[in-house]
Design an enzyme around this catalytic site. Structure first.
Site, PDB file in Angstrom:
ATOM      1  N   SER A   1      -6.552   3.429  -5.410  1.00 50.09           N
ATOM      2  CA  SER A   1      -5.921   4.199  -4.326  1.00 50.09           C
ATOM      3  C   SER A   1      -5.907   5.687  -4.647  1.00 50.09           C
ATOM      4  CB  SER A   1      -4.492   3.714  -4.076  1.00 50.09           C
ATOM      5  OG  SER A   1      -4.496   2.449  -3.473  1.00 50.09           O
TER       6      SER A   1
ATOM      7  N   PHE B   1       1.083   3.292   7.010  1.00 54.15           N
ATOM      8  CA  PHE B   1      -0.186   3.485   7.700  1.00 54.15           C
ATOM      9  C   PHE B   1      -1.313   3.133   6.737  1.00 54.15           C
ATOM     10  CE2 PHE B   1      -3.758   6.382   8.696  1.00 54.15           C
ATOM     11  CZ  PHE B   1      -4.002   6.013  10.014  1.00 54.15           C
TER      12      PHE B   1
ATOM     13  N   HIS C   1       0.834  -1.206   0.000  1.00 55.31           N
ATOM     14  CA  HIS C   1       0.000   0.000   0.000  1.00 55.31           C
ATOM     15  C   HIS C   1       0.869   1.257   0.000  1.00 55.31           C
ATOM     16  CE1 HIS C   1      -3.095  -2.879   0.996  1.00 55.31           C
ATOM     17  NE2 HIS C   1      -3.985  -1.951   0.708  1.00 55.31           N
ATOM     18  N   PRO C   2       0.403   2.282  -0.700  1.00 54.40           N
ATOM     19  CA  PRO C   2       1.163   3.542  -0.716  1.00 54.40           C
ATOM     20  C   PRO C   2       0.929   4.337   0.568  1.00 54.40           C
ATOM     21  CG  PRO C   2      -0.859   3.815  -1.942  1.00 54.40           C
ATOM     22  CD  PRO C   2      -0.802   2.354  -1.528  1.00 54.40           C
TER      23      PRO C   2
ATOM     24  N   ALA D   1      -8.762   2.812   5.453  1.00 56.36           N
ATOM     25  CA  ALA D   1      -9.749   2.865   4.367  1.00 56.36           C
ATOM     26  C   ALA D   1     -10.309   4.283   4.359  1.00 56.36           C
ATOM     27  CB  ALA D   1     -10.840   1.820   4.592  1.00 56.36           C
ATOM     28  N   VAL D   2      -9.811   5.109   3.462  1.00 55.82           N
ATOM     29  CA  VAL D   2     -10.096   6.543   3.518  1.00 55.82           C
ATOM     30  C   VAL D   2     -11.407   6.948   2.857  1.00 55.82           C
ATOM     31  CG1 VAL D   2      -7.660   7.164   3.701  1.00 55.82           C
ATOM     32  CG2 VAL D   2      -8.739   7.101   1.448  1.00 55.82           C
TER      33      VAL D   2
ATOM     34  N   GLU E   1      -9.440   7.003  -4.182  1.00 55.48           N
ATOM     35  CA  GLU E   1      -9.824   7.030  -2.771  1.00 55.48           C
ATOM     36  C   GLU E   1      -9.134   8.178  -2.036  1.00 55.48           C
ATOM     37  OE1 GLU E   1     -10.471   2.217  -2.916  1.00 55.48           O
ATOM     38  OE2 GLU E   1      -8.689   3.021  -1.955  1.00 55.48           O
ATOM     39  N   GLN E   2      -7.836   8.356  -2.298  1.00 53.62           N
ATOM     40  CA  GLN E   2      -7.120   9.447  -1.636  1.00 53.62           C
ATOM     41  C   GLN E   2      -7.635  10.806  -2.109  1.00 53.62           C
ATOM     42  OE1 GLN E   2      -2.939   9.337  -0.878  1.00 53.62           O
ATOM     43  NE2 GLN E   2      -2.864   7.093  -0.827  1.00 53.62           N
TER      44      GLN E   2
END
Length: 170
Positions: free
Chosen positions: A85, A120, A68-69, A123-124, A88-89
């Site tokens: 990702s 870290f 994961h980034p 789930a954003v 989501e970010q």
């Protein structure tokens, strides 16, 4: 979006091609989950992905977490992460940080990685940058094992969001 019947009818190769990116750069999760078909519900599909991770050896779980980034990290800024990702970010506003916010995320990413040896994971989807920073600051005080299990739990939530975006309920 696919129906559950269509998901269950896919060959393993087609399933992995369609869902291999649900687990960040870890198509082995989709391959293991495919073997648990047929699914009776979309929730059962989500559970199969989570179970695939739970059954995996610890070193594979660690590799999955490390795939994961960082949130608002170098890969995000350079556009070098999975499309899910990135989306989501961006949805959480992490692509629009002030210089001070970016500096805070960078510092917390570094502290977290030094403390736990992996990024870290949160789930954003549906979270604000303020909520993400608060979770960062709270979780950095966890023990390594608690944080490892928390990261796996958050990855399970990510599976849910990504599968819900691709598979019709039913």
């Amino acid at each position: 979006m696919l129906s559950l019947a269509e998901v269950n009818a896919l060959s393993i190769d087609a399933f992995v091609a369609r869902f291999g990116d649900v687990a960040e750069n870890s198509p082995w999760v989709a391959e293991a989950a495919a073997a648990m078909r047929p699914y009776r519900s979309r929730d059962a599909m989500v559970a199969a992905f989570a179970q695939a991770v739970r059954r995996a050896p610890r070193h594979m779980q660690v590799t999955l977490i490390r795939a994961h980034p960082d949130l608002a990290g170098r890969a995000a800024m350079a556009g070098e992460m999975a499309e899910d990702s990135r989306r989501e970010q961006a949805g959480a506003g992490l692509d629009r940080l002030s210089p001070e916010e970016f500096e805070r995320f960078t510092a917390l990413n570094g502290l977290y990685r030094r403390t736990f040896g992996f990024p870290f994971i949160l789930a954003v989807k549906g979270a604000t940058k303020e909520q993400i920073l608060e979770a960062f600051e709270t979780r950095v005080g966890n023990t390594p094992e608690v944080e490892f299990q928390t990261a796996l739990g958050q990855i399970g939530r990510i599976f849910r969001f990504r599968i819900e975006d691709r598979v019709l309920p039913g």
